[in-house]
Design an enzyme around this catalytic site. Structure first.
Site, PDB file in Angstrom:
ATOM      1  N   ASP A   1      36.704   7.197  -0.168  1.00 28.61           N
ATOM      2  CA  ASP A   1      37.509   7.334  -1.385  1.00 28.61           C
ATOM      3  C   ASP A   1      37.700   8.789  -1.794  1.00 28.61           C
ATOM      4  O   ASP A   1      36.990   9.685  -1.345  1.00 28.61           O
ATOM      5  CB  ASP A   1      36.877   6.543  -2.529  1.00 28.61           C
ATOM      6  CG  ASP A   1      35.454   6.984  -2.839  1.00 28.61           C
ATOM      7  OD1 ASP A   1      34.699   7.262  -1.888  1.00 28.61           O
ATOM      8  OD2 ASP A   1      35.084   7.053  -4.032  1.00 28.61           O
TER       9      ASP A   1
ATOM     10  N   GLU B   1      32.559   5.419  -3.280  1.00 27.96           N
ATOM     11  CA  GLU B   1      31.318   6.153  -3.517  1.00 27.96           C
ATOM     12  C   GLU B   1      31.390   6.929  -4.822  1.00 27.96           C
ATOM     13  O   GLU B   1      30.406   7.015  -5.556  1.00 27.96           O
ATOM     14  CB  GLU B   1      31.033   7.122  -2.358  1.00 27.96           C
ATOM     15  CG  GLU B   1      29.703   7.861  -2.469  1.00 27.96           C
ATOM     16  CD  GLU B   1      29.733   9.056  -3.410  1.00 27.96           C
ATOM     17  OE1 GLU B   1      28.744   9.254  -4.147  1.00 27.96           O
ATOM     18  OE2 GLU B   1      30.744   9.796  -3.433  1.00 27.96           O
TER      19      GLU B   1
END
Length: 406
Positions: free
Chosen positions: A91, A149
């Site tokens: 991400d 994350e």
């Protein structure tokens, strides 16, 4: 030593096998494609599509849609052995990129400002290399492409979905490209590497009134000021000076006019620590302090305390594996940095709670190329030479860890 000087160390290409060196153009291409199309947590649809497309193209078994956008690839060697997992996050962050590069973000307000594009490219290329050299390693490798994350956290839901089972994982490793270390270094240590990440929100309820008639009020700003100051005594007087911890109030909002005493104040903060024991002490002391100050002033409060990520704690044997492998890839002893802790947090911690593992930093800064901006900065970028180094370290760990000793 490296905090003030991020000039790269000499990188000996002979330490990286030619077949991995040959992957560098692919690594760079993958990383830049990912960098151009950054996506926020649990929205990594284009990223997952590219990862799956490549795995399918290379004939690598994989499962998609885990914890929404997560992917797990499985590569089995031609000899029996143990199971090692490699984790990579995918991400990006809600940051507007300021880099003037051909591969800059094409998504307004979203940017890979923490190196996750590099992590995914390294993991993907590691999968490719292993799939092409199954005779060279034993056992099974599970490569986990994890969403979210940066928040709200994709590791825990992936574990709950069973990514560490069928086959059961014996150990796990992961890396973070790290611009706090120069290219040519590896930060690896036993024990706590990164801190627990926790947060709190508190509403202080007082009694508003006229600024010139304070005795008729309960001043929520005054109460909050006492709380902010007193919270700093937790680390100063309740935590051993041999331990590390942080209690930071990051927001304080109250009042709308200069001559009005505000009835309500709102504050938020973050808590960081390495020692899990402090996970009970600190939130307990935060509430005791808030409750005591509010009582003494006649105010009330509502406190919401959230435990986000536990500390990243490396297993001793797995950390030794990574350190011994890294010594064969970087210049030693200067290239190995054992004292590399940070109060930053990472949900790799959930994987390390579930199975023995090691998370480590791969130096990626190069001031000579103006590639040393810190993580989460709108001009963050890194020296892509680190990509092939990451693949080499991962592959060597697989070759050593998965084999069954005679």
């Amino acid at each position: 030593m490296f905090a003030t000087s991020l000039s790269p160390l000499s990188v000996d290409s002979s330490r990286i096998r030619p077949k991995i060196q040959a992957l560098q153009p692919m690594l760079v291409e993958l990383r830049r494609r990912l960098h151009q199309r950054p996506e926020l947590g649990f929205r990594e649809h284009l990223t997952a599509e590219l990862v799956s497309q490549k795995l399918q193209e290379w004939g690598i078994e994989h499962e998609t849609g885990i914890a929404n956008t997560g992917i797990v690839a499985t590569i089995t060697g031609n000899k029996p052995g143990k199971v090692l997992a490699i984790r990579a996050d995918m991400d990006a962050l809600p940051i507007q990129e300021e880099n003037d590069v051909p591969y800059r973000s094409q998504h307004d307000g979203v940017m890979h400002a923490c190196g996750h594009d590099g992590h995914a490219a390294i993991a993907l290329s590691t999968a490719y290399y292993l799939s092409e050299h199954r005779d060279d390693f034993a056992g099974t490798v599970k490569i986990i492409f994890q969403p979210a994350e940066e928040g709200p956290g994709g590791a825990k839901p992936m574990i709950e979905a069973g990514v560490l089972q069928n086959p059961q994982v014996d150990g796990i490793i992961g890396l973070h490209l790290w611009n706090n270390l120069p290219l040519g270094t590896v930060g690896v240590r036993t024990g706590a590497l990164m801190a627990a990440t926790e947060g709190f929100r508190c509403t202080i309820q007082g009694k508003g009134g006229h600024g010139a008639i304070p005795h008729q009020t309960v001043d929520s700003i005054l109460v909050s000021a006492h709380i902010v100051t007193a919270l700093q005594t937790i680390v100063a007087r309740n935590v051993s000076p041999l331990e590390s911890a942080v209690v930071t109030v990051g927001e304080l909002h109250a009042g709308k006019a200069l001559n009005v005493i505000a009835d309500t104040a709102f504050l938020t903060g973050t808590v960081r620590y390495f020692n899990p024991v402090l996970g009970e002490l600190i939130p307990q002391r935060i509430e005791q302090i808030i409750a005591g100050i509010c009582q003494s002033h006649g105010a009330t409060y509502q406190l919401d305390y959230k435990r986000l990520y536990p500390p990243v704690i490396n297993d001793a044997k797995m950390a030794e594996l990574v350190r011994s492998v890294a010594e064969g890839v970087v210049e030693t002893p200067i290239g190995i940095v054992p004292e590399c802790q940070t109060m930053g947090g990472e949900d790799m911690s959930f994987f390390l709670q579930a199975v023995p593992g090691c998370y480590f930093f791969l130096g990626s800064a190069n001031v000579e190329k103006e590639l040393a901006y810190p993580h989460h900065h709108p001009r963050f970028n890194f020296d892509e030479t680190a990509l092939e180094m990451g693949v080499e370290i991962f592959v060597r760990c697989v070759e050593i860890f998965c084999r069954v000793e005679d």
